[in-house]
Design an enzyme around this catalytic site. Structure first.
Site, PDB file in Angstrom:
ATOM      1  N   CYS A   1       0.876  -1.172   0.000  1.00 11.70           N
ATOM      2  CA  CYS A   1       0.000   0.000   0.000  1.00 11.70           C
ATOM      3  C   CYS A   1       0.908   1.215   0.000  1.00 11.70           C
ATOM      4  CB  CYS A   1      -0.842   0.061   1.270  1.00 11.70           C
ATOM      5  SG  CYS A   1      -1.866  -1.394   1.528  1.00 11.70           S
TER       6      CYS A   1
ATOM      7  N   ARG B   1       1.331   1.520  -5.900  1.00  8.48           N
ATOM      8  CA  ARG B   1       1.475   0.549  -4.810  1.00  8.48           C
ATOM      9  C   ARG B   1       0.131  -0.055  -4.389  1.00  8.48           C
ATOM     10  NH1 ARG B   1       6.199   0.598  -2.142  1.00  8.48           N
ATOM     11  NH2 ARG B   1       5.178  -0.211  -0.277  1.00  8.48           N
TER      12      ARG B   1
ATOM     13  N   TRP C   1      -3.990  -1.610  -1.145  1.00  5.54           N
ATOM     14  CA  TRP C   1      -4.016  -2.827  -1.946  1.00  5.54           C
ATOM     15  C   TRP C   1      -4.379  -3.913  -0.946  1.00  5.54           C
ATOM     16  CZ3 TRP C   1      -3.861  -3.807  -7.005  1.00  5.54           C
ATOM     17  CH2 TRP C   1      -3.592  -5.107  -7.430  1.00  5.54           C
TER      18      TRP C   1
ATOM     19  N   ASN D   1       0.757  -0.211   6.170  1.00  7.66           N
ATOM     20  CA  ASN D   1       1.109  -0.948   4.953  1.00  7.66           C
ATOM     21  C   ASN D   1       1.771  -2.231   5.405  1.00  7.66           C
ATOM     22  OD1 ASN D   1       2.308  -1.827   2.533  1.00  7.66           O
ATOM     23  ND2 ASN D   1       4.030  -0.419   2.753  1.00  7.66           N
ATOM     24  N   GLY D   2       1.240  -3.381   5.010  1.00 13.27           N
ATOM     25  CA  GLY D   2       1.839  -4.647   5.422  1.00 13.27           C
ATOM     26  C   GLY D   2       0.818  -5.503   6.154  1.00 13.27           C
TER      27      GLY D   2
ATOM     28  N   GLU E   1       9.097 -20.543 -18.743  1.00 16.55           N
ATOM     29  CA  GLU E   1       8.923 -19.154 -18.302  1.00 16.55           C
ATOM     30  C   GLU E   1      10.072 -18.272 -18.804  1.00 16.55           C
ATOM     31  OE1 GLU E   1       6.686 -17.377 -17.386  1.00 16.55           O
ATOM     32  OE2 GLU E   1       7.516 -15.685 -16.306  1.00 16.55           O
TER      33      GLU E   1
ATOM     34  N   LYS F   1       9.535 -15.002 -21.177  1.00 20.72           N
ATOM     35  CA  LYS F   1      10.035 -13.665 -20.806  1.00 20.72           C
ATOM     36  C   LYS F   1      10.867 -13.088 -21.940  1.00 20.72           C
ATOM     37  CE  LYS F   1       8.017 -12.687 -18.268  1.00 20.72           C
ATOM     38  NZ  LYS F   1       7.029 -13.466 -17.643  1.00 20.72           N
TER      39      LYS F   1
ATOM     40  N   GLU G   1       8.697 -12.179 -25.154  1.00 23.21           N
ATOM     41  CA  GLU G   1       7.718 -11.098 -25.079  1.00 23.21           C
ATOM     42  C   GLU G   1       8.347  -9.712 -25.008  1.00 23.21           C
ATOM     43  OE1 GLU G   1       4.831 -11.391 -21.843  1.00 23.21           O
ATOM     44  OE2 GLU G   1       6.324 -12.175 -20.490  1.00 23.21           O
TER      45      GLU G   1
ATOM     46  N   HIS H   1      14.538 -35.091 -30.584  1.00 22.56           N
ATOM     47  CA  HIS H   1      13.441 -35.598 -31.409  1.00 22.56           C
ATOM     48  C   HIS H   1      12.992 -34.577 -32.462  1.00 22.56           C
ATOM     49  CE1 HIS H   1      13.140 -39.283 -29.141  1.00 22.56           C
ATOM     50  NE2 HIS H   1      13.117 -38.589 -28.009  1.00 22.56           N
TER      51      HIS H   1
ATOM     52  N   LYS I   1      -1.483  -6.174 -20.269  1.00 22.52           N
ATOM     53  CA  LYS I   1      -1.256  -6.726 -18.923  1.00 22.52           C
ATOM     54  C   LYS I   1      -2.356  -7.725 -18.566  1.00 22.52           C
ATOM     55  CE  LYS I   1       0.886  -6.998 -15.034  1.00 22.52           C
ATOM     56  NZ  LYS I   1       2.035  -7.890 -15.119  1.00 22.52           N
TER      57      LYS I   1
HETATM   58  C1  G6P Z   1      -1.494 -11.566 -20.319  1.00 20.09           C
HETATM   59  C2  G6P Z   1      -0.227 -10.977 -19.718  1.00 20.09           C
HETATM   60  C3  G6P Z   1       0.636 -12.088 -19.115  1.00 20.09           C
HETATM   61  C4  G6P Z   1      -0.172 -12.886 -18.112  1.00 20.09           C
HETATM   62  C5  G6P Z   1      -1.456 -13.435 -18.737  1.00 20.09           C
HETATM   63  C6  G6P Z   1      -2.371 -14.026 -17.681  1.00 20.09           C
HETATM   64  O1  G6P Z   1      -1.172 -12.323 -21.433  1.00 20.09           O
HETATM   65  O2  G6P Z   1       0.507 -10.281 -20.686  1.00 20.09           O
HETATM   66  O3  G6P Z   1       1.753 -11.514 -18.462  1.00 20.09           O
HETATM   67  O4  G6P Z   1       0.612 -13.934 -17.629  1.00 20.09           O
HETATM   68  O5  G6P Z   1      -2.188 -12.385 -19.359  1.00 20.09           O
HETATM   69  O6  G6P Z   1      -2.769 -12.996 -16.820  1.00 20.09           O
HETATM   70  P1  G6P Z   1      -3.352 -13.248 -15.380  1.00 20.09           P
HETATM   71  O7  G6P Z   1      -3.760 -11.880 -14.884  1.00 20.09           O
HETATM   72  O8  G6P Z   1      -4.540 -14.159 -15.549  1.00 20.09           O
HETATM   73  O9  G6P Z   1      -2.292 -13.866 -14.562  1.00 20.09           O
END
Ligand code: G6P
Length: 607
Positions: free
Chosen positions: A2, A27, A73, A99-100, A480, A484, A487, A503, A602
Site C-alpha cells: 500500500c 502501490r 491494496w 502498509n503490510g 517461463e 520472458k 515477449e 526428437h 497486462k
Molecule cells: C497476459 C499478460 C501475461 C499474463 C497473462 C495471464 O497475457 O501479458 O503476463 O501472464 O495475461 O494474466 P493473469 O492476470 O490471468 O495472470
C-alpha cells in the site's frame, strides 16, 4: 503493498496528501483515504482509485495542516469504504494508516473483543488503532512502542492523535518508509518519488525504527527507544527515474522487489515445522483426504507457475495433477467431480479464459480455489477458496514478481494439503519451510549477481533463435524463461524438455545457436548433461543456470549464471531470476519498450 503519506507544516495538508497518494497509486489502488487534524481529527475515505477520494473531498473538504493518508491494496478484507484506511479507535482520537500485515491480528482481535471492543472493518489495521488508544497514558510515542511490541509481522504504520497536535509517529518493520525534510515542514511517504517535487532531502527509516515527525523535522529512534543518528541524503534523480524508484524500468524494479514479495506472501502463513495457515482457504480435512485429482488452469505466465504446482502435487503429494491452459480446458470437456479441486491462477483475477475455465469447473461440481493477486477480483469473488499472492500491483506487462508469488503460494498450498493427507514427510515439510523462509536472502544474492545476466545477454542479443531446455521443474522454468525473452526482446525462443531436443529441434542447432539450460534438479542432472553434449557436438553455445557447487558444468558451458545451492524442490524459485534478468537485459540492449511490449496487454479480458 500500500502507499502511505504524512504531512506536518504550515500548508493545507489535504492537497499534499492527495497528490502524494496519486504518486503512490502504483502501490495499490483499491481504495484511499486521508485523516486531517484540526482540533478534532476528521477522516474521508472512498473505495476505488484516488479520483473517488478527490470527488468526495470536493463535497466534504478537510481543512488543517497535519494529516496522514493511504492508498490501499487489500490483504485483509475486501476493497470497500469501510476497509479503506485511515482507521481510528472508537473515540476517533487515534488514527492509523498501515502498509503490510499484522500476522497475529486474529489473536489480538479476539483479545480485544473479549474486552468489549467492537470493530467497524475487517482489517488488521483497525486493531492497531484500538491497541494504541488502550496503551495511551499521555505519551503517543510510548503507546505506539507498546503496541508494536504486541504486534507480529512486516509493516509500516503512521499514527496521529488529537491529544498531541502537530506530531506524527511512524514505525518501520520491513515495509518501506521515508521522511522528506522541507523548510518548516516535514513529509512521510512509502517512497521518495511521492514527495520528491517538494524536497530533495530525505531520511530513510530502517527496519525496527520509529520516527517522530513535527514541522521542525524528524527524530529517529530504534523501536526500543535508543537514539539513531541517521544521515540526511540528498536525492538528484529526475522525476521519471524517481517514479520507478531509481530503476530504469518497472520490470527491473519489480524483479528487485521479489525478496520482499516472498516475505509478504509467506507472512503469518508458514511455521518452522511446515505447518501452514491460509486465511481464506476453508476446505475441510475430509474433503482434502478424499481428493482424487487436482486441476490447475491459467494462461501465460500464470500457466507456467501452474507447471511448477503440477510437479509439486504429483511428486511430493503423490496426488494426480494436471495443469491445462484455461482456453483449452474450457473446450476440452474434462471429466470433473466433487472429489476434485480446480486451482485457477491469475495475477489479475480478470483473464476471460481463466474465469471461463473456473466457472466451468464449478458447474461440473469441482471445488474452485483461486490463486490471485487482486483482492475482490472477479475470480476471487467466484472462488470457494482464495489464496492471495500479496505481490502488490505489477505495472510491467512481463510478469515477474507476481509469478514469484504464485510459486510461493503453491508451495504453501501443497504443504497444507500434504499435511492433511499425510503424504509429506515431516522432515521434508520442515526442510521446505526452512528453505522458503531463507528464499528472500537467496534471491537477494541472485540479484546481486546481475552482471552475469548482462554477460549472457550480450551473447544472445543478436541471435535469430534461442532454445531453453530443462527437465522436470527445470522444464517449467525453461518455459517461463523463454516466454520472458520472447515477449520483451522479440527474439524467437522456444522451450522444451531436455530429452525432447533430439526428437526434432536438434536439426536447428548449428554453429553458435544459443541454448539456455537450467540445472537445478540433481536427480536428473546427468540426463540433462547428455542433451548439453548433443548441443555442444553441433556447435551450439551453452548458457547454463547452475548451482554454485556445480563444477561439472564448467566443462560444457560457454557462460554460467550461478545461483546459491538450495533444496532441489525450491531450485526453480532461485533459477527463474537470472532468466528474468537475461530477458530484461537483452530487451534493453535491443532498445525495446520493456514495460509495454508491442501487441501485448497486462490483462486480457476478452476471449
Ligand atoms: C497476459 C499478460 C501475461 C499474463 C497473462 C495471464 O497475457 O501479458 O503476463 O501472464 O495475461 O494474466 P493473469 O492476470 O490471468 O495472470
Amino acid at each position: 503493498m500500500c502507499g502511505i503519506m504524512g504531512y506536518v507544516g504550515p500548508q493545507e495538508a489535504t492537497p499534499i496528501l492527495v497528490d502524494g497518494l496519486r504518486r503512490l497509486e502504483y502501490r495499490g489502488y483499491d481504495s484511499a483515504g486521508i485523516a486531517v487534524a484540526n482540533g478534532s481529527i476528521d477522516i474521508r475515505k472512498a473505495q476505488g482509485k484516488i479520483v473517488n477520494l478527490e470527488t468526495l473531498l470536493e463535497v466534504e473538504p478537510l481543512a488543517g495542516s497535519v494529516g496522514i493518508g493511504h492508498t490501499r491494496w487489500a490483504t485483509h478484507g475486501v476493497p470497500s469504504d469501510k476497509n479503506a484506511h485511515p482507521h481510528s479507535d472508537p473515540s476517533g482520537e487515534f488514527v492509523v494508516v498501515h502498509n503490510g500485515i499484522i500476522e497475529n491480528f486474529q489473536s489480538l482481535k479476539e483479545g480485544l473483543i473479549d474486552k468489549g471492543a467492537e470493530f467497524t472493518s475487517e482489517t488488521d489495521t483497525e486493531i492497531l488503532a484500538h491497541l494504541i488508544a488502550r496503551e495511551y497514558d499521555g505519551d503517543i510515542v510510548e503507546a505506539v512502542r507498546r503496541t508494536v511490541a504486541l504486534s507480529e509481522g512486516a509493516y509500516a504504520m503512521v499514527v496521529m492523535t488529537k491529544r498531541e497536535p502537530g506530531k506524527i509517529v511512524a514505525v518501520r518493520k520491513i515495509s518501506p518508509l521515508v521522511v522528506g525534510l522541507g523548510d518548516g515542514e516535514t513529509f512521510l511517504a512509502s517512497d521518495i518519488p511521492a514527495v520528491l517535487h517538494r524536497t530533495r532531502d530525505f531520511i530513510i527509516i530502517e527496519d525496527d525504527e520509529m520516527v517522530i515527525v513535527t514541522a521542525d523535522g524528524a527524530t529517529v529512534e530504534t523501536i526500543d527507544g535508543s537514539p539513531v543518528d541517521r544521515e540526511v541524503i540528498h536525492i538528484d534523480w529526475d522525476s521519471q527515474q524517481a517514479e520507478k524508484g531509481g530503476y530504469e524500468h518497472f520490470m527491473l524494479k519489480e524483479i528487485n522487489e521479489q525478496p520482499a514479495v516472498i516475505t509478504e506472501t509467506l507472512a503469518g502463513r508458514l511455521d518452522e515445522d511446515g505447518t501452514v495457515w491460509l486465511e481464506d482457504v476453508s476446505f475441510d480435512d475430509d474433503y482434502v483426504r478424499d481428493l482424487d485429482r487436482v486441476w490447475i488452469t491459467a494462461c501465460g505466465t500464470a500457466y507456467h507457475a501452474g507447471l511448477i504446482g503440477q510437479e509439486i502435487f504429483r511428486r511430493v503429494l503423490r496426488l494426480p495433477a494436471n495443469v491445462e491452459y484455461a482456453h483449452e480446458l474450457r473446450y476440452a470437456d474434462p471429466i470433473m467431480s466433487s472429489n476434485q479441486l480446480t486451482i485457477a491462477i491469475s495475477q489479475s483475477g480478470e483473464t476471460a479464459d481463466t474465469l471461463a475455465a473456473a466457472r466451468q469447473a464449478g458447474e461440473q461440481g469441482s471445488r474452485m480455489l483461486a490463486i490471485t493477486n487482486v483482492v475482490g477480483s472477479t475470480l476471487a469473488r467466484y472462488a470457494d477458496d482464495i489464496l492471495y499472492t500479496r505481490a502488490g500491483p505489477e505495472i510491467s506487462v512481463a510478469s515477474t514478481k507476481a509469478y514469484m508469488a504464485m510459486l510461493i503460494a503453491q508451495y504453501l498450498l501443497a504443504l497444507r494439503i500434504g499435511a492433511v493427507r499425510g503424504t509429506v514427510d515431516p522432515d521434508l515439510a520442515a526442510a521446505l519451510s526452512h528453505g522458503l523462509h531463507q528464499m528472500p536472502g537467496v534471491i537477494e544474492e541472485v540479484l546481486s549477481r546481475e552482471p552475469q545476466a548482462i554477460v549472457a545477454a550480450e551473447a544472445i542479443k543478436d541471435a535469430q533463435d534461442v532454445y531453453f531446455i530443462g527437465r522436470g521443474l527445470d522444464y517449467a522454468i525453461a518455459m517461463e524463461g523463454s516466454l520472458k525473452l520472447k515477449e520483451i526482446s522479440y527474439l524467437h525462443s522456444e522451450a522444451m524438455p531436455a530429452g525432447e531436443l533430439k526428437h526434432g529441434t536438434l536439426a536447428l542447432i548449428t554453429d553458435g545457436v544459443p541454448v539456455v539450460v537450467i540445472l537445478t534438479q540433481r536427480a536428473v542432472y546427468d540426463k540433462t548433461i547428455s542433451a548439453v553434449q548433443e548441443v555442444k557436438a553441433r556447435g551450439g553455445r551453452i548458457i547454463a543456470v547452475a548451482y554454485d557447487t556445480d563444477t561439472e558444468i564448467d566443462k560444457y558451458a560457454d557462460i554460467v549464471m550461478r545461483i546459491p545451492d538450495v533444496e532441489d524442490l525450491l531450485g526453480p524459485v532461485a533459477a527463474v531470476v537470472p532468466l528474468q534478468l537475461l530477458a530484461y537485459h537483452v530487451a534493453r540492449m535491443r532498445d525495446h519498450d520493456i514495460d509495454q511490449p508491442r501487441n501485448l496487454a497486462k490483462s486480457v479480458t476478452v476471449e
